[in-house]
Design an enzyme around this catalytic site. Sequence first.
Site, mmCIF file in Angstrom:
data_model
loop_
_atom_site.group_PDB
_atom_site.id
_atom_site.type_symbol
_atom_site.label_atom_id
_atom_site.label_comp_id
_atom_site.label_asym_id
_atom_site.label_seq_id
_atom_site.Cartn_x
_atom_site.Cartn_y
_atom_site.Cartn_z
ATOM 1 N N SER A 151 0.852 -1.192 0.000
ATOM 2 C CA SER A 151 0.000 0.000 0.000
ATOM 3 C C SER A 151 0.884 1.238 0.000
ATOM 4 O O SER A 151 2.021 1.188 0.501
ATOM 5 C CB SER A 151 -0.872 0.013 1.262
ATOM 6 O OG SER A 151 -1.552 1.248 1.382
ATOM 7 N N TYR A 196 -1.628 -0.587 10.636
ATOM 8 C CA TYR A 196 -1.773 -0.923 9.207
ATOM 9 C C TYR A 196 -0.568 -0.382 8.423
ATOM 10 O O TYR A 196 0.050 -1.113 7.648
ATOM 11 C CB TYR A 196 -3.084 -0.331 8.671
ATOM 12 C CG TYR A 196 -3.332 -0.612 7.206
ATOM 13 C CD1 TYR A 196 -3.876 -1.825 6.791
ATOM 14 C CD2 TYR A 196 -3.028 0.336 6.224
ATOM 15 C CE1 TYR A 196 -4.100 -2.080 5.444
ATOM 16 C CE2 TYR A 196 -3.249 0.093 4.887
ATOM 17 C CZ TYR A 196 -3.800 -1.118 4.497
ATOM 18 O OH TYR A 196 -4.025 -1.375 3.159
ATOM 19 N N LYS A 254 2.234 -2.584 6.288
ATOM 20 C CA LYS A 254 2.429 -2.429 4.840
ATOM 21 C C LYS A 254 3.876 -2.004 4.530
ATOM 22 O O LYS A 254 4.445 -2.419 3.521
ATOM 23 C CB LYS A 254 1.415 -1.434 4.272
ATOM 24 C CG LYS A 254 -0.024 -1.982 4.295
ATOM 25 C CD LYS A 254 -0.151 -3.255 3.462
ATOM 26 C CE LYS A 254 -1.533 -3.836 3.480
ATOM 27 N NZ LYS A 254 -1.709 -4.995 2.586
ATOM 28 N N ILE A 268 -8.459 2.867 -2.863
ATOM 29 C CA ILE A 268 -9.226 2.134 -3.870
ATOM 30 C C ILE A 268 -10.653 1.902 -3.355
ATOM 31 O O ILE A 268 -10.853 1.620 -2.162
ATOM 32 C CB ILE A 268 -8.549 0.760 -4.182
ATOM 33 C CG1 ILE A 268 -7.037 0.933 -4.486
ATOM 34 C CG2 ILE A 268 -9.268 0.038 -5.321
ATOM 35 C CD1 ILE A 268 -6.697 1.775 -5.699
HETATM 36 N N1 LIG Z 1 -8.802 -0.600 -0.712
HETATM 37 C C1 LIG Z 1 -7.727 0.165 -0.595
HETATM 38 O O1 LIG Z 1 -7.804 1.406 -0.623
HETATM 39 C C2 LIG Z 1 -6.361 -0.456 -0.488
HETATM 40 C C3 LIG Z 1 -5.245 0.375 -0.659
HETATM 41 C C4 LIG Z 1 -3.966 -0.164 -0.563
HETATM 42 C C5 LIG Z 1 -3.805 -1.507 -0.313
HETATM 43 N N2 LIG Z 1 -4.904 -2.298 -0.136
HETATM 44 C C6 LIG Z 1 -4.645 -3.714 0.138
HETATM 45 O O2 LIG Z 1 -5.254 -4.495 -0.858
HETATM 46 C C7 LIG Z 1 -5.625 -5.756 -0.313
HETATM 47 C C8 LIG Z 1 -7.084 -6.027 -0.621
HETATM 48 O O3 LIG Z 1 -7.842 -4.982 -0.066
HETATM 49 P P1 LIG Z 1 -9.361 -4.673 -0.504
HETATM 50 O O4 LIG Z 1 -9.499 -3.208 -0.531
HETATM 51 O O5 LIG Z 1 -9.735 -5.504 -1.665
HETATM 52 O O6 LIG Z 1 -10.098 -5.183 0.838
HETATM 53 P P2 LIG Z 1 -11.500 -5.926 1.061
HETATM 54 O O7 LIG Z 1 -12.468 -5.542 -0.011
HETATM 55 O O8 LIG Z 1 -11.838 -5.644 2.478
HETATM 56 O O9 LIG Z 1 -11.138 -7.470 0.880
HETATM 57 C C9 LIG Z 1 -10.242 -8.080 1.779
HETATM 58 C C10 LIG Z 1 -9.957 -9.471 1.283
HETATM 59 O O10 LIG Z 1 -8.996 -10.071 2.158
HETATM 60 C C11 LIG Z 1 -9.532 -11.297 2.646
HETATM 61 N N3 LIG Z 1 -9.013 -11.568 3.982
HETATM 62 C C12 LIG Z 1 -8.984 -10.738 5.058
HETATM 63 N N4 LIG Z 1 -8.424 -11.366 6.109
HETATM 64 C C13 LIG Z 1 -8.100 -12.612 5.684
HETATM 65 C C14 LIG Z 1 -7.513 -13.733 6.291
HETATM 66 N N5 LIG Z 1 -7.129 -13.728 7.588
HETATM 67 N N6 LIG Z 1 -7.337 -14.854 5.573
HETATM 68 C C15 LIG Z 1 -7.719 -14.884 4.271
HETATM 69 N N7 LIG Z 1 -8.290 -13.867 3.629
HETATM 70 C C16 LIG Z 1 -8.485 -12.739 4.335
HETATM 71 C C17 LIG Z 1 -11.035 -11.113 2.625
HETATM 72 O O11 LIG Z 1 -11.683 -12.377 2.672
HETATM 73 P P3 LIG Z 1 -13.218 -12.542 3.261
HETATM 74 O O12 LIG Z 1 -14.129 -11.991 2.194
HETATM 75 O O13 LIG Z 1 -13.378 -13.994 3.445
HETATM 76 O O14 LIG Z 1 -13.268 -11.729 4.510
HETATM 77 C C18 LIG Z 1 -11.177 -10.377 1.301
HETATM 78 O O15 LIG Z 1 -11.070 -11.275 0.223
HETATM 79 C C19 LIG Z 1 -5.328 -5.673 1.179
HETATM 80 O O16 LIG Z 1 -4.074 -6.263 1.437
HETATM 81 C C20 LIG Z 1 -5.259 -4.180 1.441
HETATM 82 O O17 LIG Z 1 -4.467 -3.864 2.540
HETATM 83 C C21 LIG Z 1 -6.163 -1.806 -0.229
#
Ligand SMILES: NC(=O)c1ccc[n+]([C@@H]2O[C@H](COP(=O)([O-])OP(=O)(O)OC[C@H]3O[C@@H](n4cnc5c(N)ncnc54)[C@H](OP(=O)(O)O)[C@@H]3O)[C@@H](O)[C@H]2O)c1
Length: 247
Positions: free
Chosen positions: A139, A152, A156, A185
């Site tokens: 991130s 967090y 990261k 995102i």
């Molecule tokens: N959204 C942003 O702005 C953003 C920015 C930078 C980086 N990121 C990174 O991108 C990645 C995905 O984020 P997202 O925005 O798509 O989040 P999200 O929509 O909340 O989805 C999170 C995903 O991670 C899975 N997950 C969470 N804890 C887990 C565990 N202990 N074991 C297995 N799976 C787990 C969830 O599975 P379940 O559905 O089963 O809960 C879901 O598939 C993350 O690493 C996040 O830190 C996101």
Amino acid sequence: MIMNPIEVRGKTILISGASRGIGKAMAEAFRDAGAIVYGTGRSPESISWMQTENIQGRAADISKPGTINPVIEEIITKHKKLDCLINCAGIASNTPASAFKEDEMDRIIDTNFKGVFRTCQAYYKAQKKNGGVIINVASVLGMIGVPLASIYCGTKGAVIQLTRALAVEWAASDFRINAICPGFIDTDMTVMIKERPSVLEKLTANIPLKRLGKPSDLTGAALYLASDASAYMTGQLIVLDGGLTAM
Ligand SMILES: NC(=O)c1ccc[n+]([C@@H]2O[C@H](COP(=O)([O-])OP(=O)(O)OC[C@H]3O[C@@H](n4cnc5c(N)ncnc54)[C@H](OP(=O)(O)O)[C@@H]3O)[C@@H](O)[C@H]2O)c1
């Protein structure tokens, strides 16, 4: 003629956290590009939609040691190889640093850092003879600080450093490890921002491209990193943040 085009047809890909958000968009993009895609989530319910979408769903909570190993072993037994691992599973919180309790700290660190490390380790051990490709979803919050995200941000930043360290340590075994650093995102993770119009307005005003990213904004970079087009790239970051960290 391009010697190494962005081509993932027939490659076997495992994406953790593919049930929703960024991981789901990546799973669909790799499937559409002709890859064999395995995706995980925490529970059978969260991955059930994959059954009809030509994506192999497996429940595996990466915060618990040993849960991802059988998934990796199953894929290698069936397909003889796992070409690429994408570590996308992650969690965030919106907690003042002074209010963090041990259990919440542990939950975020166990998922975002130890879970990613364990998954890399299991993949390396299983695929050591053939080499491999790892893409860690870090991130921009591993590069810059924001309020209410101290642990967090720490995890990261740790994933960024893990990416570099593993790239150097495992290069001799023909592994390439890179990271994608998204900005803000539009997924469930950013609901807490979208629910507060004044916060959203202030944030987007500070993003040169003036909008949150979409999960699909990240898929091209993932396809590139998984393909031979990035054959000479390891230990590096691709930042996709609408210009946020360019200012
Ligand atoms: N959204 C942003 O702005 C953003 C920015 C930078 C980086 N990121 C990174 O991108 C990645 C995905 O984020 P997202 O925005 O798509 O989040 P999200 O929509 O909340 O989805 C999170 C995903 O991670 C899975 N997950 C969470 N804890 C887990 C565990 N202990 N074991 C297995 N799976 C787990 C969830 O599975 P379940 O559905 O089963 O809960 C879901 O598939 C993350 O690493 C996040 O830190 C996101």
